[in-house]
Design a protein around this motif. Structure first.
Motif, PDB file in Angstrom:
ATOM      1  N   ALA A   1      11.983   3.671   0.053  1.00 67.48           N
ATOM      2  CA  ALA A   1      13.400   3.859  -0.423  1.00 67.48           C
ATOM      3  C   ALA A   1      13.600   5.263  -1.149  1.00 67.48           C
ATOM      4  O   ALA A   1      14.567   5.852  -1.253  1.00 67.48           O
TER       5      ALA A   1
ATOM      6  N   GLY B   1      17.054  -3.012  -4.405  1.00 67.36           N
ATOM      7  CA  GLY B   1      17.864  -3.690  -3.520  1.00 67.36           C
ATOM      8  C   GLY B   1      17.686  -3.034  -2.008  1.00 67.36           C
ATOM      9  O   GLY B   1      17.807  -3.949  -1.179  1.00 67.36           O
ATOM     10  N   ALA B   2      17.550  -1.932  -2.144  1.00 67.60           N
ATOM     11  CA  ALA B   2      17.452  -1.197  -0.747  1.00 67.60           C
ATOM     12  C   ALA B   2      16.086  -1.572   0.054  1.00 67.60           C
ATOM     13  O   ALA B   2      16.071  -1.779   1.168  1.00 67.60           O
TER      14      ALA B   2
ATOM     15  N   ALA C   1      25.004   3.547  -3.008  1.00 63.73           N
ATOM     16  CA  ALA C   1      24.781   2.293  -4.054  1.00 63.73           C
ATOM     17  C   ALA C   1      25.285   2.431  -5.153  1.00 63.73           C
ATOM     18  O   ALA C   1      25.610   1.473  -6.004  1.00 63.73           O
TER      19      ALA C   1
ATOM     20  N   LYS D   1      14.443  -4.468  -0.563  1.00 62.20           N
ATOM     21  CA  LYS D   1      14.627  -5.970   0.060  1.00 62.20           C
ATOM     22  C   LYS D   1      15.381  -6.114   1.106  1.00 62.20           C
ATOM     23  O   LYS D   1      15.086  -6.950   1.899  1.00 62.20           O
ATOM     24  N   ALA D   2      16.441  -5.137   1.437  1.00 61.31           N
ATOM     25  CA  ALA D   2      17.498  -5.261   2.412  1.00 61.31           C
ATOM     26  C   ALA D   2      16.699  -4.769   3.857  1.00 61.31           C
ATOM     27  O   ALA D   2      17.229  -5.169   4.675  1.00 61.31           O
ATOM     28  N   ASP D   3      15.736  -3.715   3.500  1.00 59.51           N
ATOM     29  CA  ASP D   3      15.356  -3.467   5.043  1.00 59.51           C
ATOM     30  C   ASP D   3      14.133  -4.347   5.597  1.00 59.51           C
ATOM     31  O   ASP D   3      13.551  -5.276   4.738  1.00 59.51           O
TER      32      ASP D   3
END
Length: 293
Positions: A166, A288-289, A177, A291-293
Motif C-alpha cells: 500500500a 485500511g487499504a 483516503a 485490508k481492503a485489497d
C-alpha cells in the motif's frame, strides 16, 4: 595560473550528522548566518550535480551581492560536495571548491575545504572565503548538536507485506483516503526512487502548511523502510526528516509501524507532535487499504 587553498576544521559531531545537515544548508545557513547568507534559490535542479543556484549574500559581504553557482558533485559515499562559481566574484577568473567530511571518531569528524582558483591581476588567495567556510562548518556543527528526535510505534492489523505494498501507492491513496490532510502529491523529479522530489499540497485540516517540497532519501524494499526530508514549506524547523519502517508485530498478521523524525526546531518550537499525529493517521489509512485489497 591555477592555485589551491585548503583548510581542515575539527568538528565535534559525527560525519553522518554534518553530512545530513549539509543537505539542508540552503535553509540552515540563511536562518543561522543571515549576516552572510540572505537567501539561496535554485534556478535549475534541487541540489544534485548540475544544479544551478543563486546565493544572495548578507550585509557582512556587501560587495558580493549575489553569486551563481553550479553543483558539480554530491557524493553520499565519500560525503563530498563540489561547486563552481559561474558568476558574481570578479576577483577570480575561475573558482571552484570541494567540501568533504571524514569521520575521526563516533562523534567527531574533520571538515576539509579545498578551493581551486585563478586570481585576477595581483589578487591574493581567497582567505576571506576560507574564513566564511570555517563559520559555515561551525554553524552546521551547531545545527547537528541542536537536532532532536521524536519516535512513535503504531500496531496495525495487517501484514508488513500488505502495508508495504500500500505504501508504494501512497501518493495516489492518501489524497483519496485523507483529502482533508492531503490534497495532491506531484513529483517534480523522479517517480518515488531515492533522490525523487515531490510537492505535497496539504488539505484544509493543515491550513498553515500550504504545500511542502520533499526529497525521497531511501526506499528499501528488503527492510520495508522509507525516508524523506522536507526541503521547503515548514518554517517551524530548520530541517526535518523522517523514517517509516514496517516490521512484524507480536501477533500473527500484524505490523509494528515505526515513525522516527529528526529535526532542528526554530527558536523555542516544540517537538512535531502535530506531524506525528498525521503519521499515525497515515499508518491507519495504509492499513485500511491493505485490508481492503
Amino acid at each position: 595560473m591555477v592555485h589551491t587553498l585548503s583548510h581542515t576544521e575539527s568538528l565535534q559531531c559525527s560525519s553522518d550528522g554534518i553530512w545530513e545537515a549539509c543537505k539542508h544548508a540552503d535553509e540552515i545557513l540563511p536562518a543561522l548566518m543571515p549576516d552572510y547568507f540572505a537567501k539561496s534559490v535554485f534556478l535549475q535542479g534541487h541540489g544534485e550535480p548540475g544544479s544551478i543556484r543563486i546565493v544572495k549574500m548578507g550585509p557582512a559581504i556587501a560587495h558580493a551581492g549575489e553569486v551563481k553557482e553550479r553543483m558539480d558533485k554530491f557524493d553520499e559515499a565519500t560525503k563530498t560536495l563540489g561547486y563552481t562559481v559561474l558568476e558574481g566574484d570578479p576577483r577570480y577568473s575561475s573558482f571552484s571548491a570541494e567540501m568533504k567530511f571524514v569521520a575521526v571518531g563516533e562523534n567527531s569528524c574533520e571538515g576539509i575545504w579545498t578551493a581551486t582558483y585563478e586570481p585576477v591581476g595581483d589578487m591574493g588567495p581567497p582567505e576571506h572565503i576560507q574564513q566564511i567556510v570555517v563559520l559555515v562548518f561551525k554553524t552546521l556543527e551547531r545545527a547537528v548538536l541542536a537536532r532532536k528526535t521524536l519516535s512513535h510505534t503504531e500496531v496495525l492489523d495487517a501484514s508488513p507485506d500488505a502495508i508495504w505494498e500500500a505504501c508504494k501507492h501512497a501518493d495516489e491513496l492518501l489524497p483519496k483516503a485523507m483529502p482533508e490532510f492531503f490534497a495532491s502529491s506531484t513529483f517534480l523529479q523522479g517517480h518515488g526512487e531515492p533522490g525523487s522530489i515531490r510537492v505535497v499540497k496539504m488539505g484544509p485540516a493543515v491550513p498553515h502548511a500550504g504545500e511542502v517540497k520533499e526529497r525521497m532519501d531511501f526506499f528499501d524494499d528488503a527492510n520495508k523502510a522509507l525516508g524523506y526530508t522536507v526541503l521547503e514549506g515548514d518554517p517551524r524547523y530548520h530541517y526535518f526528516s523522517a523514517v517509516m519502517k514496517f516490521v512484524p508485530g507480536a501477533a500473527a498478521g500484524t505490523t509494528d509501524a515505526i515513525w522516527t523524525a529528526t529535526y532542528v526546531p526554530v527558536g523555542d518550537m516544540g517537538p512535531p507532535e502535530h506531524i506525528k499525529g498525521i503519521a499515525i493517521l497515515v499508518f491507519k489509512a495504509l492499513a485500511g487499504a491493505a485490508k481492503a485489497d
